[in-house]
Structure formats: C-alpha cells, structure tokens
Scaffold this motif. Structure first.
Motif, PDB file in Angstrom:
ATOM      1  N   GLN A  41       0.820  -1.210   0.000  1.00 40.99           N
ATOM      2  CA  GLN A  41       0.000   0.000   0.000  1.00 40.99           C
ATOM      3  C   GLN A  41       0.853   1.258   0.000  1.00 40.99           C
ATOM      4  N   GLU A  42       1.933   1.258   0.772  1.00 41.53           N
ATOM      5  CA  GLU A  42       2.837   2.407   0.796  1.00 41.53           C
ATOM      6  C   GLU A  42       3.449   2.639  -0.583  1.00 41.53           C
ATOM      7  N   THR A  43       3.803   1.575  -1.266  1.00 40.32           N
ATOM      8  CA  THR A  43       4.398   1.694  -2.603  1.00 40.32           C
ATOM      9  C   THR A  43       3.440   2.381  -3.558  1.00 40.32           C
ATOM     10  N   VAL A  44       2.201   1.925  -3.592  1.00 39.04           N
ATOM     11  CA  VAL A  44       1.202   2.512  -4.492  1.00 39.04           C
ATOM     12  C   VAL A  44       0.906   3.956  -4.085  1.00 39.04           C
ATOM     13  N   ALA A  45       0.719   4.189  -2.800  1.00 41.95           N
ATOM     14  CA  ALA A  45       0.372   5.530  -2.314  1.00 41.95           C
ATOM     15  C   ALA A  45       1.468   6.551  -2.604  1.00 41.95           C
ATOM     16  N   ARG A  46       2.731   6.138  -2.504  1.00 47.20           N
ATOM     17  CA  ARG A  46       3.845   7.063  -2.774  1.00 47.20           C
ATOM     18  C   ARG A  46       3.722   7.698  -4.149  1.00 47.20           C
ATOM     19  N   VAL A  47       3.306   6.918  -5.113  1.00 41.01           N
ATOM     20  CA  VAL A  47       3.207   7.444  -6.477  1.00 41.01           C
ATOM     21  C   VAL A  47       1.860   8.110  -6.715  1.00 41.01           C
ATOM     22  N   LEU A  48       0.785   7.572  -6.159  1.00 43.39           N
ATOM     23  CA  LEU A  48      -0.520   8.214  -6.331  1.00 43.39           C
ATOM     24  C   LEU A  48      -0.521   9.619  -5.746  1.00 43.39           C
ATOM     25  N   VAL A 126      10.630   3.526   2.032  1.00 39.53           N
ATOM     26  CA  VAL A 126      11.239   4.799   1.641  1.00 39.53           C
ATOM     27  C   VAL A 126      11.035   5.767   2.791  1.00 39.53           C
ATOM     28  N   GLU A 127      12.134   6.226   3.360  1.00 36.73           N
ATOM     29  CA  GLU A 127      12.062   7.095   4.537  1.00 36.73           C
ATOM     30  C   GLU A 127      11.628   8.511   4.158  1.00 36.73           C
ATOM     31  N   ASP A 128      12.264   9.101   3.155  1.00 35.06           N
ATOM     32  CA  ASP A 128      11.964  10.477   2.758  1.00 35.06           C
ATOM     33  C   ASP A 128      11.080  10.456   1.509  1.00 35.06           C
ATOM     34  N   VAL A 129       9.793  10.336   1.733  1.00 39.81           N
ATOM     35  CA  VAL A 129       8.841  10.174   0.631  1.00 39.81           C
ATOM     36  C   VAL A 129       8.826  11.406  -0.272  1.00 39.81           C
ATOM     37  N   LYS A 130       8.865  12.597   0.298  1.00 43.90           N
ATOM     38  CA  LYS A 130       8.834  13.826  -0.507  1.00 43.90           C
ATOM     39  C   LYS A 130      10.036  13.895  -1.451  1.00 43.90           C
ATOM     40  N   ALA A 131      11.229  13.587  -0.957  1.00 38.69           N
ATOM     41  CA  ALA A 131      12.424  13.586  -1.804  1.00 38.69           C
ATOM     42  C   ALA A 131      12.298  12.539  -2.901  1.00 38.69           C
ATOM     43  N   PHE A 132      11.764  11.360  -2.550  1.00 38.89           N
ATOM     44  CA  PHE A 132      11.552  10.310  -3.545  1.00 38.89           C
ATOM     45  C   PHE A 132      10.622  10.810  -4.652  1.00 38.89           C
ATOM     46  N   GLN A 133       9.536  11.456  -4.266  1.00 40.92           N
ATOM     47  CA  GLN A 133       8.570  11.946  -5.251  1.00 40.92           C
ATOM     48  C   GLN A 133       9.186  13.010  -6.155  1.00 40.92           C
ATOM     49  N   GLU A 134       9.998  13.887  -5.593  1.00 44.74           N
ATOM     50  CA  GLU A 134      10.676  14.903  -6.401  1.00 44.74           C
ATOM     51  C   GLU A 134      11.621  14.258  -7.406  1.00 44.74           C
ATOM     52  N   LYS A 135      12.397  13.290  -6.956  1.00 44.43           N
ATOM     53  CA  LYS A 135      13.334  12.593  -7.844  1.00 44.43           C
ATOM     54  C   LYS A 135      12.588  11.763  -8.882  1.00 44.43           C
ATOM     55  N   LEU A 136      11.448  11.229  -8.502  1.00 40.90           N
ATOM     56  CA  LEU A 136      10.648  10.464  -9.447  1.00 40.90           C
ATOM     57  C   LEU A 136      10.199  11.346 -10.616  1.00 40.90           C
ATOM     58  N   LEU A 137       9.774  12.567 -10.317  1.00 40.86           N
ATOM     59  CA  LEU A 137       9.363  13.482 -11.392  1.00 40.86           C
ATOM     60  C   LEU A 137      10.547  13.884 -12.261  1.00 40.86           C
ATOM     61  N   GLU A 138      11.708  14.101 -11.645  1.00 46.22           N
ATOM     62  CA  GLU A 138      12.916  14.385 -12.429  1.00 46.22           C
ATOM     63  C   GLU A 138      13.238  13.213 -13.346  1.00 46.22           C
TER      64      GLU A 138
END
Length: 169
Positions: A41-48, A126-138
C-alpha cells in the motif's frame, strides 16, 4: 502535450525470507511493519500522492503484476487505500522480473498510449517520501527524453544477492 505516468508494481514475491511472519500465502509486501499501511500500500500511495504536484504528467491507473494466488489480497489492499481503478496482471507461474515487465509494458501501451513506466518493487521502505517523489518526477522527465533511469542506494558491503549498477553521467 501532457505526458502520462503509469506505475507498475511488481508484487510477485513468495514470502520466504521473513518466515514465519510472511509465507507463500501472505508474503511480506502485504504486511504492515508500522501498524499503518502495508509495504504494498505504501508503494502505491507514494506514487498516487505525487500526482497533486505533477502538473506536467497525468497519472494513469496503477498496474500491479502479482501471483494469481494473491489477486484478492492485491484487490482488497488497493480498495483500502482508495485505488479502485487499478489494473491487475496475474502471473499463473512466477518467471521473475523480465517477463513481468514485458507483460506490463505491453499492457501499458495496449490502448495506444505511450506512458512513462515507473516500475517499483512492492516491498521497499522509503524514509523520505517527498524527496523520492521529487526525484521520481525528475526521472520521469528524463525518461520522456529517451533515458532509462534507475534508482538505487549506495551499498555499505558486498552482497552477492543483488546486482551492481555502475553510475553514468
């Protein structure tokens, strides 16, 4: 023209590494280690959750590749986090990552779309979800330019159970 992202969650794990907590019928990705959502659930939510910040990408429904035995677990856990329009690809027999990704890619382009695929294992923390999301968009922007982008961590010891990624420019 707006680009699209499609999360592909690989959830074919067999649950043998964390026995007795996880087992074949209930592998670790479907367990919660924090008392909240499960790893899956965390995996899916991180990207949603990245969609609210992603003005240049539209987010297509998640595509989950899982073992046929886990289809009801996957559907229920998606329902619990409000991801009702997800697609589930069933593997009658697990054949590892490459065949699962091939089927996911073929399914993702089936309707004529050409989305950026964000392929994620279903059992990572993933500890720092916000950083992950930013890098994902990059990374997604780089992928639209034709690059293949991978995420990884710097190892702290040799491990024969994992591959090695040589970092390029």
């Amino acid at each position: 023209m707006q680009k699209s992202l499609r999360i592909v969650v690989l959830s074919g794990g067999s649950g043998t590494r964390l026995w007795p907590f996880s087992r074949e019928a209930y592998p670790k990705q479907f367990l919660s280690f924090t008392g909240g959502r499960t790893l899956f659930q965390e995996t899916v939510a991180r990207v949603l959750e990245v969609n609210s910040d992603a003005e240049s990408f539209s987010l297509l429904p998640p595509l989950v590749v899982c073992n046929e035995k886990h289809r009801f677990l996957v559907a229920e856990q998606l329902r619990q986090i409000g991801s009702r329009n997800s697609d589930i690809l069933l593997e009658p027999v697990g054949r590892n990552t490459a065949p699962a990704l091939t089927l996911a890619a073929l399914t993702a382009v089936e309707e004529g779309a050409n989305p950026v695929l964000v392929v994620l294992p279903s059992d990572h923390y993933v500890e720092d979800v916000k950083a992950f999301q930013e890098k994902l968009l990059e990374a997604a922007n780089l992928a639209t330019e034709g690059y293949i982008v991978t995420f990884g961590i710097v190892p702290n010891r040799p491990e024969t159970g994992f591959g090695f990624i040589h970092q390029g420019r």
